[in-house]
Design a protein around this motif. Structure first.
Motif, PDB file in Angstrom:
ATOM      1  N   GLU A   1       9.732   4.699   4.375  1.00  0.00           N
ATOM      2  CA  GLU A   1       8.859   4.667   3.122  1.00  0.00           C
ATOM      3  C   GLU A   1       7.510   4.641   3.396  1.00  0.00           C
ATOM      4  O   GLU A   1       6.645   5.159   2.694  1.00  0.00           O
ATOM      5  N   GLY A   2       6.961   3.945   4.778  1.00  0.00           N
ATOM      6  CA  GLY A   2       5.656   4.215   4.934  1.00  0.00           C
ATOM      7  C   GLY A   2       5.116   5.522   5.036  1.00  0.00           C
ATOM      8  O   GLY A   2       4.080   6.024   4.727  1.00  0.00           O
ATOM      9  N   ARG A   3       6.330   6.174   5.876  1.00  0.00           N
ATOM     10  CA  ARG A   3       5.844   7.645   6.131  1.00  0.00           C
ATOM     11  C   ARG A   3       5.759   8.549   4.869  1.00  0.00           C
ATOM     12  O   ARG A   3       4.571   9.293   4.900  1.00  0.00           O
ATOM     13  N   ALA A   4       6.516   8.127   3.746  1.00  0.00           N
ATOM     14  CA  ALA A   4       6.695   8.876   2.724  1.00  0.00           C
ATOM     15  C   ALA A   4       5.239   8.763   1.746  1.00  0.00           C
ATOM     16  O   ALA A   4       4.579   9.601   1.384  1.00  0.00           O
TER      17      ALA A   4
ATOM     18  N   ASN B   1      -2.057  13.988   0.916  1.00  0.00           N
ATOM     19  CA  ASN B   1      -2.127  15.008   0.047  1.00  0.00           C
ATOM     20  C   ASN B   1      -3.032  14.578  -1.253  1.00  0.00           C
ATOM     21  O   ASN B   1      -2.792  15.217  -2.347  1.00  0.00           O
ATOM     22  N   ASP B   2      -3.647  13.745  -1.213  1.00  0.00           N
ATOM     23  CA  ASP B   2      -4.541  13.023  -2.407  1.00  0.00           C
ATOM     24  C   ASP B   2      -3.824  12.718  -3.425  1.00  0.00           C
ATOM     25  O   ASP B   2      -4.377  12.823  -4.513  1.00  0.00           O
ATOM     26  N   VAL B   3      -2.600  12.553  -3.411  1.00  0.00           N
ATOM     27  CA  VAL B   3      -1.768  12.052  -4.370  1.00  0.00           C
ATOM     28  C   VAL B   3      -2.050  10.843  -4.858  1.00  0.00           C
ATOM     29  O   VAL B   3      -2.222  10.171  -6.098  1.00  0.00           O
ATOM     30  N   ILE B   4      -2.062   9.840  -3.749  1.00  0.00           N
ATOM     31  CA  ILE B   4      -2.410   8.219  -4.178  1.00  0.00           C
ATOM     32  C   ILE B   4      -3.358   7.942  -3.015  1.00  0.00           C
ATOM     33  O   ILE B   4      -3.716   8.804  -2.181  1.00  0.00           O
ATOM     34  N   LYS B   5      -3.870   6.643  -2.880  1.00  0.00           N
ATOM     35  CA  LYS B   5      -4.756   6.437  -1.933  1.00  0.00           C
ATOM     36  C   LYS B   5      -4.135   4.962  -1.308  1.00  0.00           C
ATOM     37  O   LYS B   5      -3.664   4.046  -2.093  1.00  0.00           O
ATOM     38  N   LEU B   6      -3.903   4.757  -0.094  1.00  0.00           N
ATOM     39  CA  LEU B   6      -3.363   3.539   0.695  1.00  0.00           C
ATOM     40  C   LEU B   6      -4.563   2.556   1.048  1.00  0.00           C
ATOM     41  O   LEU B   6      -5.808   2.934   1.344  1.00  0.00           O
ATOM     42  N   LYS B   7      -4.344   1.326   1.286  1.00  0.00           N
ATOM     43  CA  LYS B   7      -5.045   0.331   1.988  1.00  0.00           C
ATOM     44  C   LYS B   7      -5.445   0.518   3.396  1.00  0.00           C
ATOM     45  O   LYS B   7      -4.817   1.471   3.959  1.00  0.00           O
TER      46      LYS B   7
ATOM     47  N   VAL C   1      -3.366   0.781   6.837  1.00  0.00           N
ATOM     48  CA  VAL C   1      -2.286   0.279   6.712  1.00  0.00           C
ATOM     49  C   VAL C   1      -1.027   1.368   7.312  1.00  0.00           C
ATOM     50  O   VAL C   1      -0.271   1.182   7.830  1.00  0.00           O
ATOM     51  N   GLY C   2      -1.570   2.673   7.321  1.00  0.00           N
ATOM     52  CA  GLY C   2      -0.940   3.616   8.086  1.00  0.00           C
ATOM     53  C   GLY C   2       0.487   3.795   7.580  1.00  0.00           C
ATOM     54  O   GLY C   2       0.935   3.659   6.232  1.00  0.00           O
ATOM     55  N   THR C   3       1.412   3.999   8.530  1.00  0.00           N
ATOM     56  CA  THR C   3       2.765   4.301   8.169  1.00  0.00           C
ATOM     57  C   THR C   3       3.793   2.942   7.819  1.00  0.00           C
ATOM     58  O   THR C   3       4.868   2.978   7.742  1.00  0.00           O
TER      59      THR C   3
ATOM     60  N   ALA D   1       3.359  -1.856  -2.571  1.00  0.00           N
ATOM     61  CA  ALA D   1       2.213  -2.629  -2.506  1.00  0.00           C
ATOM     62  C   ALA D   1       0.896  -2.282  -2.064  1.00  0.00           C
ATOM     63  O   ALA D   1      -0.176  -3.060  -2.368  1.00  0.00           O
ATOM     64  N   ASP D   2       0.888  -1.485  -1.024  1.00  0.00           N
ATOM     65  CA  ASP D   2      -0.408  -1.354  -0.489  1.00  0.00           C
ATOM     66  C   ASP D   2      -0.994   0.020  -1.052  1.00  0.00           C
ATOM     67  O   ASP D   2      -2.264   0.512  -0.635  1.00  0.00           O
ATOM     68  N   VAL D   3      -0.611   0.642  -2.082  1.00  0.00           N
ATOM     69  CA  VAL D   3      -1.264   1.597  -2.953  1.00  0.00           C
ATOM     70  C   VAL D   3      -2.336   1.113  -3.597  1.00  0.00           C
ATOM     71  O   VAL D   3      -2.148   0.298  -4.473  1.00  0.00           O
ATOM     72  N   VAL D   4      -3.766   1.369  -3.490  1.00  0.00           N
ATOM     73  CA  VAL D   4      -4.965   1.054  -4.046  1.00  0.00           C
ATOM     74  C   VAL D   4      -5.455   1.903  -5.074  1.00  0.00           C
ATOM     75  O   VAL D   4      -6.315   1.557  -5.843  1.00  0.00           O
TER      76      VAL D   4
END
Length: 276
Positions: free
Chosen positions: A148-151, A158-164, A167-169, A174-177
């Motif tokens: 899930e983290g890898r996904a 690919n700039d679809v989302i941004k993560l905290k 946090v990495g893989t 919940a880490d999607v900011v």
């Protein structure tokens, strides 16, 4: 996760030693430890068991290796089988998944060596590019921790989302900011994602399950992981202490050899790539 024998029967983990079905083998005995005993390897159907069958039919005899391949489709049974001794080795996972499994289950399974990489990809039956995902689209994710983290990292890369930051893989939803398209997440067992794809706007699917479902990662994925520097190479793994088993050493030497690399390249055409 479902424990299913490929084209044979439903597999109950508790009955593993008795009910696992060998692929390309006429032996029904349990795994042994002597130098002349068959090495029992439990593997996912594609491409793992397929690669092992190539080794069994073309390389093992000349190397003096007796090989028995047993096939399951879930991500739990292979490690429990190795831990309890009903299989000598497994071939289905990458190191981050193994480390997480050991931590959660108290097992002591170790990597013998990397063999191949199955690039994780984003697939869709409804759009042809990630930019075409609609606002509020539902995206399927594998629900095991590492994949899930890898996904999510694939989507972030690919700039679809941004993560905290940082946090990495290890990421979870919940880490999607930042989620500009307000994507909704559907967390499913990895094996269920290909057949759920028609009901989703898109799904991130593991390479082996994509191939089993008739998808071609190199051509069908609208977003695909890069192989260079990728930590998710699939490995041959054994219970700690069995790394020095001469049969295990022979097998990893064959799996990492030029003939298997050539077989992987010619058979999977970029959907599976040799680890080195």
């Amino acid at each position: 996760m479902r424990n299913v024998l490929k084209s044979v029967s439903i597999l109950a983990t508790a009955g593993l030693a008795l009910s696992l079905t060998a692929c390309g083998s006429d032996s029904s005995s349990s795994s042994g430890s002597g130098p002349d005993a068959a090495l029992t390897v439990i593997a996912s159907p594609t491409p793992h068991a397929q690669i092992l069958d190539y080794v069994k039919k073309n390389l093992a005899d000349a190397a003096g290796l007796k090989l028995e391949v047993k096939v399951v489709t879930d991500y739990v049974t292979p490690n429990t089988a190795v831990q309890d001794g009903s299989a000598d080795a497994n071939y289905f996972q990458h190191v981050p998944y193994l480390e997480d499994f050991n931590k959660k289950k108290g097992t002591d399974i170790v990597s013998v060596g990397a063999v191949h990489l199955e690039p994780l990809g984003l697939y869709s039956k409804k759009v042809k590019a990630v930019t075409e995902l609609a606002n509020g689209a539902t995206v399927g994710l594998p629900n095991d921790t590492t994949n899930e983290g890898r996904a999510l990292k694939l989507l972030a890369d690919n700039d679809v989302i941004k993560l905290k930051d940082g946090v990495g893989t290890a990421a979870t939803p919940a880490d999607v900011v930042s989620n500009p398209k307000n994507l909704k997440w559907k967390e499913l067992e990895a094996a269920q994602l290909p057949r759920s794809l028609p009901d989703l706007d898109a799904a991130v699917i593991n390479g082996n399950y994509a191939i089993e479902a008739g998808l071609k990662p190199a051509g069908d994925a609208i977003v695909l992981e890069k192989a260079a520097g990728n930590p998710y190479a699939n490995i041959l793994a054994v219970k700690k202490g069995k790394e020095s088993d001469p049969r295990v050493k022979k097998l990893i030497e064959l799996l990492q050899g030029d003939k298997v690399k050539q077989y992987i390249d010619e058979t999977f055409k970029g959907s599976v790539v040799p680890a080195s």
